[in-house]
Design a protein around this motif. Structure first.
Motif, short mmCIF file in Angstrom:
data_model
loop_
_atom_site.label_atom_id
_atom_site.label_comp_id
_atom_site.label_asym_id
_atom_site.label_seq_id
_atom_site.Cartn_x
_atom_site.Cartn_y
_atom_site.Cartn_z
N ALA A 50 1.93 3.02 -10.24
CA ALA A 50 2.10 4.47 -10.40
C ALA A 50 2.86 5.08 -9.21
O ALA A 50 3.15 6.27 -9.21
CB ALA A 50 0.74 5.15 -10.55
N GLY A 51 3.17 4.26 -8.20
CA GLY A 51 4.00 4.73 -7.09
C GLY A 51 3.24 5.17 -5.86
O GLY A 51 3.79 5.86 -4.99
N ALA A 52 1.96 4.75 -5.73
CA ALA A 52 1.16 5.14 -4.56
C ALA A 52 1.81 4.63 -3.27
O ALA A 52 2.33 3.50 -3.23
CB ALA A 52 -0.25 4.57 -4.67
N ALA A 53 1.77 5.45 -2.23
CA ALA A 53 2.23 5.00 -0.91
C ALA A 53 1.16 4.11 -0.28
O ALA A 53 1.48 3.17 0.45
CB ALA A 53 2.52 6.21 -0.02
N TYR A 54 -0.10 4.43 -0.55
CA TYR A 54 -1.24 3.65 -0.02
C TYR A 54 -2.26 3.44 -1.14
O TYR A 54 -2.44 4.32 -1.98
CB TYR A 54 -1.99 4.41 1.10
CG TYR A 54 -1.13 4.90 2.24
CD1 TYR A 54 -0.87 4.09 3.34
CD2 TYR A 54 -0.63 6.20 2.23
CE1 TYR A 54 -0.10 4.56 4.41
CE2 TYR A 54 0.14 6.68 3.30
CZ TYR A 54 0.40 5.84 4.37
OH TYR A 54 1.15 6.32 5.42
N VAL A 55 -2.96 2.30 -1.08
CA VAL A 55 -4.18 2.15 -1.89
C VAL A 55 -5.32 1.88 -0.92
O VAL A 55 -5.16 1.17 0.07
CB VAL A 55 -4.11 0.99 -2.92
CG1 VAL A 55 -3.10 1.30 -4.00
CG2 VAL A 55 -3.82 -0.35 -2.26
N SER A 56 -6.46 2.48 -1.21
CA SER A 56 -7.61 2.38 -0.29
C SER A 56 -8.79 1.63 -0.91
O SER A 56 -9.67 2.25 -1.55
CB SER A 56 -8.07 3.79 0.12
OG SER A 56 -7.12 4.40 0.93
#
Ligand code: G3P
Length: 230
Positions: A121-127
Motif C-alpha cells: 500500500a506504499g507505507a514508509a514504515y511498518v511497525s
C-alpha cells in the motif's frame, strides 16, 4: 540503525536528543493520553526537539476520516509522519497518502502478511509490535526476522520499524536482524548506555587519577600550555 524514542514525554525526548543519538519519535494515543496535554501542541514541540520523523496517529476508523485527520496532522509540522492502524480502511488511506508523497507508518502489525500488505500500500514504515507478540506466547523476534527477509526478498523500500521493544535483549536481536529502525521507551535507551564494567572501570580510573601530581587536569594542562616547551 535509526533510533526512535517511543514516548510523548518531552523531558525524556529532550534528554535522549541531547545525547546526539535520536533519529525520530513515535507516539500513539495511549502515550499521548499519559501526558495529559494538548495533542497538537505536544506533537509540534516533539517535532521541534527531534528534528526528524515524528509519528502522530489518526483515530478515525474509516479511510475518509483518516485522510481528513492526516491532512490536519501534516500541517502541525513538516516532520509529522502519519501513523495508521493496520486494517482495510487503513490500507486505503495509506495508498492515498503514499500517492501524494506523505510518509505513513502502518502500526499494530503482528504478522508477515500484514506487513506485506502495508508495504504494497506504499507505507514508509511498518511497525511490528514484538513485545506484544511475545505477550501472547509467540515469537516477536521471529515475526520481525520474517518481515525483514520478505522485504529484502522483494526489494520493498518500506522500512521495518521494530516497536513494542521492552528490554535491551530485544534491542540486541533487532540489531542482529538488521531492523532499519527501532523505537524504544526511554527506560530501555538508558539501559543501553550502562554496563557494570564501564562503571567499575571509570571508578578505577578516577581513583588512580587522584594520585597523579598536580591540581587537576584543566589547571595542569593550562599551566603546561603557558610554559615554553622543550
Ligand atoms: O510503538 C508501539 C509501542 O508503543 C507499544 O509498546 O509496550 O505498549 O506494547 P507496548
Amino acid at each position: 540503525m535509526k533510533l526512535f524514542i517511543d514516548t510523548a514525554n518531552l523531558t525524556e525526548i529532550r534528554e535522549a536528543a541531547s545525547w546526539g543519538i535520536l533519529d525520530g519519535c513515535t507516539t500513539n494515543p495511549s502515550l499521548i493520553a499519559r501526558e495529559g496535554r494538548d495533542f497538537a501542541e505536544a506533537i509540534w514541540e516533539i517535532c521541534e526537539i527531534v528534528q526528524g520523523p515524528v509519528s502522530a496517529e489518526v483515530v478515525a476508523q474509516d479511510a475518509e476520516g483518516m485522510l481528513r485527520e492526516a491532512a490536519l496532522l501534516k500541517q502541525i509540522h513538516e516532520h509529522v509522519v502519519i501513523k495508521i492502524p493496520m486494517c482495510h480502511e487503513g490500507l486505503k488511506a495509506t495508498r492515498a497518502l503514499a500517492d501524494e508523497g506523505t510518509p505513513v507508518n502502518v502500526t499494530l502489525i503482528f504478522s508477515v502478511n500484514q506487513a506485506l500488505l502495508a508495504a504494497k500500500a506504499g507505507a514508509a514504515y511498518v511497525s511490528p509490535f514484538v513485545g506484544r507478540i511475545d505477550d501472547t506466547g509467540n515469537d516477536g523476534m521471529g515475526v520481525l526476522a520474517d518481515i525483514i527477509n520478505v522485504f529484502d526478498h522483494y526489494y520493498f523500500d518500506t522500512e521495518v520499524l521494530a516497536a513494542s521493544i521492552r528490554h535491551t535483549a530485544h534491542m540486541l536481536d533487532a540489531q542482529r536482524l538488521g531492523s532499519h529502525v527501532a523505537t524504544l521507551p526511554f527506560k530501555v535507551l538508558k539501559q543501553m548506555v550502562h554496563h557494570p564494567l564501564t562503571d567499575k572501570g571509570n571508578a578505577a580510573f578516577l581513583a588512580d587519577w587522584a594520585t597523579v601530581p598536580g591540581d587537576g587536569l584543566e589547571s595542569t594542562v593550562s599551566a603546561f600550555l603557558q610554559r615554553p616547551r622543550g
